[in-house]
Each structure stands twice: as structure tokens, then as C-alpha cells.
Design a protein around this motif. Structure first.
Motif: not given
Ligand SMILES: Cc1ncc(COP(=O)(O)OP(=O)(O)O)c(N)n1
Ligand SMILES: Cc1nc(C(=O)O)sc1CCOP(=O)(O)O
Ligand SMILES: [Mg+2]
Length: 205
Positions: A77-98
Motif C-alpha cells: 500500500x505504498x504511495x509509489x515506487x522509484x525505478x532505475x534503468x535496470x529495474x522493472x521497466x516503466x510500463x510494467x511498474x505502472x501496470x502493477x501500481x495503477x
């Protein structure tokens, strides 16, 4: 909007001791966001840290962002996530987070990476490292002009990170950083975290 303070936790913490230190920091002044950035720990350690620290942050109307792990950020239930260039790609992160969650992206010292992140829908782009840091071995060295360029061209907020202290923050504030992301400059300040938060706030006025 003035530059705001974005706290990054130390990469390893003693949870009970750090919770007290964090409360002191949060109650010392204006803080916009706290990022839980634990490194080389197992998932349950991250979960326990979220359980303990997240309410302290969210109850004060401050955003609680998890580093690296959209899956755990969503679960906890975090408010967000920070991703780096070698982490989960943006699209996938957005899909997961909403769509309503914060997703921030590391862009090193690259206009190109920042424009991609912006086009993809990142809530902020992070540039760094501006100064030498003991917290990690940065992959890039950024200069204040990139903040000035970004803020002139785009509305999406930009975050400055890397070795920022009360002694060296002014050029980043003057260049237009929306946020200063700070770890050592808060937790290791020789005069303590309360003084550090107050001093950063004063610089940002
Ligand atoms: C606000 C902010 N900016 C940059 C980073 C660095 O992210 P990353 O490049 O993925 O490196 P690690 O932090 O995961 O070591 C960050 N965490 N936060
Ligand atoms: C986590 C992180 N990312 C960086 C980057 O350049 O992307 S520099 C950095 C370290 C931030 O800690 P401190 O404020 O102690 O330097
Ligand atoms: Mg990362």
C-alpha cells in the motif's frame, strides 16, 4: 513551487532505532516524500520496514515511496515506487501500481532518458549524481544545467540526487530542482537530523 525535500532512508537500518530518527526528521520541518531504500535485504525485511515506517509517514500526509520493487510497493500500500534503468521497466511498474500511484524514474544525466520517462508517464524524473556520495557508487555525474533545461522544457517534476548536503544544495535549488533527494546529508548531518531538515527547509524558502 519551491524546492521540496525528499528523504531517502539509509540502505541498511535498525528498524526500531531508525523509526525514532525518522519521526524526529518528519517533525522537524517540511518533507514531501520518504523513499524506503533498503539494499541487499530479503522481502520480509522490506515488508516489516513498510509496516513500521509507512504509517509514520502517511499519517503526516507525506508520500511513502518504495525503491526498486513495484510488486512489494503495491502489496504494502505504498504511495509509489522509484525505478532505475535496470529495474522493472516503466510500463510494467505502472501496470502493477495503477494509474494514481507515483512512479519515479532514474534518468542519470541523460536528457534522452528523461524525455522517454516523461513521455511514458513518469510522475517525476531523477537526475544525478550531482556530488560524490558514500551511499552508493553512482553510474553518472550530473550538472545543475540539466535541471534548468528540464524545468524550462517540461512540466513534469524533476528530482536532484547524489551527495546533496546543506553545504552544496543551493546551486541545485537555483537551477530549479523540484525536489532534493537526500540520504547521508540528513542522517549523517554533524548537527543531527533536526538541524539538517530545518537547514534544508531554510535553503528552499
Ligand atoms: C529519487 C531517486 N533517484 C534515483 C535513485 C536511484 O535509483 P537506481 O538507479 O535504481 O539505483 P538504486 O537506488 O536502486 O541503487 C533513487 N533510488 N531515488
Ligand atoms: C540512491 C542514489 N541514486 C543516485 C543516482 O545518481 O541515481 S545517487 C544516490 C545516493 C543518494 O544518497 P546520498 O544523498 O547519501 O548521496
Ligand atoms: Mg533501483
Amino acid at each position: 513551487m519551491n524546492t521540496q525535500l525528499y528523504l531517502i532512508t539509509p540502505p541498511r537500518i535498525d528498524l526500531d532505532i531508525f523509526a525514532d530518527t525518522l519521526v524526529t526528521a518528519l517533525d522537524s520541518g517540511e518533507i514531501a516524500c520518504v523513499q524506503l531504500r533498503l539494499k541487499d535485504v530479503d522481502d520480509d525485511t522490506v515488508r516489516r520496514a513498510c509496516e513500521k515506517l509507512q504509517p509514520l509517514v502517511q499519517d503526516r500526509d507525506i508520500a511513502f515511496v518504495l525503491n526498486d520493487r513495484p510488486d512489494l510497493a503495491k502489496e504494502m500500500g505504498c504511495d509509489g515506487v522509484h525505478i532505475g534503468q535496470d529495474d522493472t521497466p516503466y510500463k510494467k511498474a505502472r501496470e502493477i501500481m495503477g494509474k494514481d500511484a507515483i512512479v519515479g524514474v532514474t534518468c542519470h544525466d541523460s536528457k534522452h532518458l528523461a524525455m522517454i520517462a516523461g513521455e511514458q508517464g513518469a510522475d517525476y524524473v531523477a537526475f544525478g549524481a550531482f556530488y560524490p556520495t558514500d551511499t552508493k557508487q553512482p553510474k553518472s555525474k550530473a550538472e545543475p544545467w540539466i535541471l534548468e533545461w528540464w524545468t524550462t522544457m517540461f512540466e513534469i517534476p524533476c528530482v536532484a540526487i547524489g551527495g546533496i548536503t546543506t553545504d552544496n544544495a543551493t546551486p541545485l535549488i537555483e537551477a530549479g530542482a523540484d525536489f532534493l533527494a537526500v540520504c547521508g546529508g540528513i542522517w549523517n548531518h554533524p548537527k543531527g537530523v533536526e538541524h539538517a531538515v530545518k537547514h534544508f527547509n531554510k535553503l528552499c524558502e
